[in-house]
Enzyme design. Sequence first.
Site, PDB file in Angstrom:
ATOM      1  N   ASN A   1      -4.399 -14.384   1.541  1.00 35.16           N
ATOM      2  CA  ASN A   1      -5.561 -13.607   1.036  1.00 35.16           C
ATOM      3  C   ASN A   1      -5.999 -13.993  -0.384  1.00 35.16           C
ATOM      4  OD1 ASN A   1      -3.757 -11.399   2.655  1.00 35.16           O
ATOM      5  ND2 ASN A   1      -5.677 -11.507   3.235  1.00 35.16           N
ATOM      6  N   LEU A   2      -7.621 -13.507  -0.482  1.00 39.57           N
ATOM      7  CA  LEU A   2      -7.883 -14.093  -1.584  1.00 39.57           C
ATOM      8  C   LEU A   2      -7.716 -13.776  -3.110  1.00 39.57           C
ATOM      9  CD1 LEU A   2     -10.418 -15.960  -2.608  1.00 39.57           C
ATOM     10  CD2 LEU A   2     -11.953 -13.785  -2.366  1.00 39.57           C
TER      11      LEU A   2
ATOM     12  N   ILE B   1       0.678  -1.226   0.230  1.00 37.67           N
ATOM     13  CA  ILE B   1       0.016  -0.026  -0.018  1.00 37.67           C
ATOM     14  C   ILE B   1       0.921   1.310   0.051  1.00 37.67           C
ATOM     15  CG2 ILE B   1      -1.645   1.152   1.271  1.00 37.67           C
ATOM     16  CD1 ILE B   1      -2.628  -1.576   2.454  1.00 37.67           C
TER      17      ILE B   1
ATOM     18  N   THR C   1     -10.819  -4.564  10.694  1.00 39.69           N
ATOM     19  CA  THR C   1     -10.522  -5.658  11.833  1.00 39.69           C
ATOM     20  C   THR C   1     -10.774  -5.387  13.050  1.00 39.69           C
ATOM     21  OG1 THR C   1      -9.520  -7.830  12.121  1.00 39.69           O
ATOM     22  CG2 THR C   1      -8.148  -5.986  12.208  1.00 39.69           C
TER      23      THR C   1
ATOM     24  N   TYR D   1      -2.785  -9.272  16.080  1.00 37.95           N
ATOM     25  CA  TYR D   1      -2.388  -8.171  14.850  1.00 37.95           C
ATOM     26  C   TYR D   1      -3.662  -7.170  15.021  1.00 37.95           C
ATOM     27  CZ  TYR D   1      -3.390  -6.064  10.441  1.00 37.95           C
ATOM     28  OH  TYR D   1      -3.603  -4.872   9.421  1.00 37.95           O
TER      29      TYR D   1
ATOM     30  N   ASN E   1       9.580  -6.972   4.790  1.00 39.53           N
ATOM     31  CA  ASN E   1       8.334  -7.546   3.897  1.00 39.53           C
ATOM     32  C   ASN E   1       8.305  -7.006   2.609  1.00 39.53           C
ATOM     33  OD1 ASN E   1       6.697  -9.834   3.685  1.00 39.53           O
ATOM     34  ND2 ASN E   1       4.898  -8.228   3.865  1.00 39.53           N
TER      35      ASN E   1
ATOM     36  N   TYR F   1      -8.980   0.337   6.747  1.00 39.49           N
ATOM     37  CA  TYR F   1      -9.091  -0.392   5.503  1.00 39.49           C
ATOM     38  C   TYR F   1      -9.717  -1.545   5.641  1.00 39.49           C
ATOM     39  CZ  TYR F   1      -4.137   1.842   5.275  1.00 39.49           C
ATOM     40  OH  TYR F   1      -3.187   2.564   5.342  1.00 39.49           O
TER      41      TYR F   1
ATOM     42  N   SER G   1      -7.481  -0.816  10.431  1.00 37.55           N
ATOM     43  CA  SER G   1      -8.012  -2.039   9.626  1.00 37.55           C
ATOM     44  C   SER G   1      -9.330  -2.198  10.100  1.00 37.55           C
ATOM     45  CB  SER G   1      -7.365  -3.256   9.881  1.00 37.55           C
ATOM     46  OG  SER G   1      -7.891  -4.361   9.504  1.00 37.55           O
TER      47      SER G   1
ATOM     48  N   LYS H   1      -3.622  -2.985  16.346  1.00 35.09           N
ATOM     49  CA  LYS H   1      -4.208  -1.954  15.480  1.00 35.09           C
ATOM     50  C   LYS H   1      -5.305  -1.182  16.576  1.00 35.09           C
ATOM     51  CE  LYS H   1      -2.324  -2.405  11.483  1.00 35.09           C
ATOM     52  NZ  LYS H   1      -1.308  -1.570  11.127  1.00 35.09           N
TER      53      LYS H   1
HETATM   54  P1  NAD Z   1       3.506  -4.616   3.385  1.00 32.55           P
HETATM   55  O1  NAD Z   1       4.075  -5.737   4.267  1.00 32.55           O
HETATM   56  O2  NAD Z   1       3.526  -4.856   1.906  1.00 32.55           O
HETATM   57  O3  NAD Z   1       4.003  -3.135   3.901  1.00 32.55           O
HETATM   58  C1  NAD Z   1       4.666  -2.857   5.063  1.00 32.55           C
HETATM   59  C2  NAD Z   1       6.016  -2.496   4.987  1.00 32.55           C
HETATM   60  O4  NAD Z   1       6.391  -2.064   6.165  1.00 32.55           O
HETATM   61  C3  NAD Z   1       6.835  -3.442   4.404  1.00 32.55           C
HETATM   62  O5  NAD Z   1       7.638  -2.941   3.213  1.00 32.55           O
HETATM   63  C4  NAD Z   1       7.777  -3.691   5.395  1.00 32.55           C
HETATM   64  O6  NAD Z   1       9.116  -4.186   5.162  1.00 32.55           O
HETATM   65  C5  NAD Z   1       7.853  -2.530   6.502  1.00 32.55           C
HETATM   66  N1  NAD Z   1       7.981  -2.699   7.731  1.00 32.55           N
HETATM   67  C6  NAD Z   1       7.431  -3.811   8.640  1.00 32.55           C
HETATM   68  N2  NAD Z   1       7.692  -3.615   9.880  1.00 32.55           N
HETATM   69  C7  NAD Z   1       8.725  -2.453   9.999  1.00 32.55           C
HETATM   70  C8  NAD Z   1       9.503  -2.142  11.099  1.00 32.55           C
HETATM   71  N3  NAD Z   1       9.423  -2.402  12.033  1.00 32.55           N
HETATM   72  N4  NAD Z   1      10.327  -0.753  10.741  1.00 32.55           N
HETATM   73  C9  NAD Z   1      10.329  -0.414   9.276  1.00 32.55           C
HETATM   74  N5  NAD Z   1       9.816  -0.949   8.482  1.00 32.55           N
HETATM   75  C10 NAD Z   1       8.912  -1.877   8.561  1.00 32.55           C
HETATM   76  O7  NAD Z   1       1.703  -4.420   3.887  1.00 32.55           O
HETATM   77  P2  NAD Z   1       0.761  -3.574   3.408  1.00 32.55           P
HETATM   78  O8  NAD Z   1      -0.290  -4.481   2.685  1.00 32.55           O
HETATM   79  O9  NAD Z   1       1.299  -2.452   2.468  1.00 32.55           O
HETATM   80  O10 NAD Z   1       0.073  -2.990   4.589  1.00 32.55           O
HETATM   81  C11 NAD Z   1       0.601  -1.769   5.135  1.00 32.55           C
HETATM   82  C12 NAD Z   1      -0.138  -1.399   6.387  1.00 32.55           C
HETATM   83  O11 NAD Z   1      -1.514  -1.457   6.346  1.00 32.55           O
HETATM   84  C13 NAD Z   1       0.193  -2.149   7.548  1.00 32.55           C
HETATM   85  O12 NAD Z   1       0.336  -1.527   8.608  1.00 32.55           O
HETATM   86  C14 NAD Z   1      -1.168  -3.189   7.635  1.00 32.55           C
HETATM   87  O13 NAD Z   1      -1.326  -3.829   8.775  1.00 32.55           O
HETATM   88  C15 NAD Z   1      -2.128  -2.263   7.125  1.00 32.55           C
HETATM   89  N6  NAD Z   1      -3.295  -2.862   6.554  1.00 32.55           N
HETATM   90  C16 NAD Z   1      -3.274  -3.664   5.524  1.00 32.55           C
HETATM   91  C17 NAD Z   1      -4.100  -4.456   4.784  1.00 32.55           C
HETATM   92  C18 NAD Z   1      -3.921  -5.113   3.747  1.00 32.55           C
HETATM   93  O14 NAD Z   1      -4.840  -6.333   3.574  1.00 32.55           O
HETATM   94  N7  NAD Z   1      -2.963  -5.179   3.034  1.00 32.55           N
HETATM   95  C19 NAD Z   1      -5.417  -4.149   5.472  1.00 32.55           C
HETATM   96  C20 NAD Z   1      -5.521  -3.462   6.649  1.00 32.55           C
HETATM   97  C21 NAD Z   1      -4.615  -2.823   7.174  1.00 32.55           C
HETATM   98  N1  UFG Z   2     -10.921 -16.953   1.210  1.00 33.31           N
HETATM   99  C1  UFG Z   2     -10.958 -18.208   0.474  1.00 33.31           C
HETATM  100  N2  UFG Z   2      -9.896 -19.015  -0.042  1.00 33.31           N
HETATM  101  C2  UFG Z   2      -8.595 -18.283  -0.052  1.00 33.31           C
HETATM  102  C3  UFG Z   2      -8.598 -17.090   0.965  1.00 33.31           C
HETATM  103  C4  UFG Z   2      -9.716 -16.297   1.124  1.00 33.31           C
HETATM  104  O1  UFG Z   2     -12.219 -18.512   0.205  1.00 33.31           O
HETATM  105  O2  UFG Z   2      -7.795 -18.959  -0.334  1.00 33.31           O
HETATM  106  C5  UFG Z   2     -12.111 -15.960   1.512  1.00 33.31           C
HETATM  107  C6  UFG Z   2     -12.202 -15.801   2.902  1.00 33.31           C
HETATM  108  O3  UFG Z   2     -12.786 -16.982   3.647  1.00 33.31           O
HETATM  109  C7  UFG Z   2     -12.982 -14.716   3.101  1.00 33.31           C
HETATM  110  C8  UFG Z   2     -12.438 -13.895   1.778  1.00 33.31           C
HETATM  111  O4  UFG Z   2     -11.970 -14.963   1.117  1.00 33.31           O
HETATM  112  O5  UFG Z   2     -14.250 -14.862   2.881  1.00 33.31           O
HETATM  113  C9  UFG Z   2     -11.586 -12.796   2.075  1.00 33.31           C
HETATM  114  O6  UFG Z   2     -10.335 -13.430   2.722  1.00 33.31           O
HETATM  115  P1  UFG Z   2      -8.881 -12.537   2.957  1.00 33.31           P
HETATM  116  O7  UFG Z   2      -8.280 -13.399   3.456  1.00 33.31           O
HETATM  117  O8  UFG Z   2      -8.334 -12.200   1.633  1.00 33.31           O
HETATM  118  O9  UFG Z   2      -9.262 -11.384   3.589  1.00 33.31           O
HETATM  119  P2  UFG Z   2     -10.098 -11.349   5.121  1.00 33.31           P
HETATM  120  O10 UFG Z   2     -11.195 -10.611   5.062  1.00 33.31           O
HETATM  121  O11 UFG Z   2     -10.152 -12.550   5.889  1.00 33.31           O
HETATM  122  O12 UFG Z   2      -8.834 -10.605   6.076  1.00 33.31           O
HETATM  123  C10 UFG Z   2      -8.353  -9.172   5.546  1.00 33.31           C
HETATM  124  C11 UFG Z   2      -6.963  -9.195   5.812  1.00 33.31           C
HETATM  125  C12 UFG Z   2      -6.687  -8.951   7.471  1.00 33.31           C
HETATM  126  C13 UFG Z   2      -7.546  -7.780   7.668  1.00 33.31           C
HETATM  127  C14 UFG Z   2      -9.042  -7.865   7.544  1.00 33.31           C
HETATM  128  C15 UFG Z   2      -9.934  -6.854   7.919  1.00 33.31           C
HETATM  129  O13 UFG Z   2      -6.191 -10.062   5.487  1.00 33.31           O
HETATM  130  O14 UFG Z   2      -5.309  -8.536   7.534  1.00 33.31           O
HETATM  131  O15 UFG Z   2      -9.147  -8.121   6.054  1.00 33.31           O
HETATM  132  O16 UFG Z   2      -9.281  -5.669   7.328  1.00 33.31           O
HETATM  133  F1  UFG Z   2      -7.428  -7.891   9.259  1.00 33.31           F
END
Ligand code: NAD
Ligand code: UFG
Length: 359
Positions: A216-217, A30, A144, A166, A53, A194, A142, A170
């Site tokens: 994730n899906l 993101i 969540t 996790y 990551n 998000y 999130s 948050k």
């Molecule tokens: P990502 O893992 O792709 O990006 C996170 C970045 O932070 C990575 O580049 C990683 O190297 C860096 N990082 C992790 N720990 C660190 C630290 N201690 N110091 C410096 N850098 C560090 O994840 P993303 O999907 O881009 O998510 C970004 C943020 O959004 C996260 O905080 C995540 O929890 C939150 N978020 C993500 C989702 C999702 O589904 N992707 C949903 C809700 C919230």
């Molecule tokens: N799903 C499948 N098969 C898979 C993966 C997911 O059927 O292989 C389904 C899940 O059961 C769910 C939907 O697809 O119904 C979405 O699942 P994701 O794992 O993609 O996403 P979640 O909603 O479970 O979780 C996501 C993030 C979490 C975050 C949450 C709320 O992964 O980090 O949204 O923001 F906490």
Amino acid sequence: MNNKTINTSNQNSNNNNNNKILVTGGVGYIGSHTCIELIAAGYDVVVYDNLSNSNLEALKRTEQIAGKSIPFIEGDVLDKQLLHQVFDEHDFFGVIHFAGLKAVGESVAEPLKYYKNNVTGTLELLEVMQAHNVKNFVFSSSATVYAEEETSPIDESAGRSCTSPYGQSKLMVEYILEDLVVSDPEWSTVSLRYFNPVGAHPSGMIGEDPRGVPNNLMPYISQVAVGKLDKLKIFGSDYKTIDGTGVRDYIHVVDLARGHVAALNLIKKHTNIGSLGFEAINLGTGKGTSVLQLVKAFEISTQQVVRFQLTERRPGDIDAYYGNAEKARQLLGWQAELTIVDMCKDSWHWQSLNPNGYR
Ligand code: NAD
Ligand code: UFG
């Protein structure tokens, strides 16, 4: 060393016109997309990431798309000394804080790692910001954080409670921000909750690059379509939803990225009339899509076949949730514009051009 921690002008940087933003975690999924939108909106960006990551190739490509080089510091948010140095060297308007760990399952297995990284890491960052009088903060929260029993569409006043470390991390940061703005009204903090970020930049150059088998899906679907995985297991077909499969609020990562620009703009607008305090804002589309609907949309929009099998529910999943997007529309003047078809096409474009991600 930290001579800038003594603020000689005694002026809160909330009141200056600096356009420079520190993006922690800016090499990640993101964060990289957000850097592009920030630069397009006229912000200067400095990225701080420990690459735990992510891959520097993402930053290179982000620079190519943005047409601008991006100063990068390889560092951990737990490294307070380095953070002080960075704040000494740059005059930031504010921070967008993406850096964090995000795997729900891993957080159950390794809770201390998650609390340290996500909570302690944020505390260190906030302390450094406070010491340097930089008090504008956008946080990656999130959906969540919402309690499972809340009914969709979920608005920001819904009850909060989490089951995973996790999610707790948050929620804890949200509580910390709420207390912080009471103690010091100069802070402007926006916690962006998000829903389910998916998709990739339309160029196909950057996108989500999960390590190992995706949880994730959408990345799972894309990897089945590209032939890296055999078939999708659909977790549960007996939910009380339109077709029995789980329903979520998928949001295109480019829309999400633009939501961060809108959040900064809101903070900027407020600096003329006082600080914002704490605002929690959903970033979602307000619409739910089932797993089967997403699979079908992917197949139709990409002309790829996605093999799947209906299986047992995944522990911890709930049937349906999607957000109420009204507060974002009113307060940020932002709403999601990209469709499920855009999300599928762009995910596929990224996956097919980069079958092994950045590696
Ligand atoms: P990502 O893992 O792709 O990006 C996170 C970045 O932070 C990575 O580049 C990683 O190297 C860096 N990082 C992790 N720990 C660190 C630290 N201690 N110091 C410096 N850098 C560090 O994840 P993303 O999907 O881009 O998510 C970004 C943020 O959004 C996260 O905080 C995540 O929890 C939150 N978020 C993500 C989702 C999702 O589904 N992707 C949903 C809700 C919230
Ligand atoms: N799903 C499948 N098969 C898979 C993966 C997911 O059927 O292989 C389904 C899940 O059961 C769910 C939907 O697809 O119904 C979405 O699942 P994701 O794992 O993609 O996403 P979640 O909603 O479970 O979780 C996501 C993030 C979490 C975050 C949450 C709320 O992964 O980090 O949204 O923001 F906490």
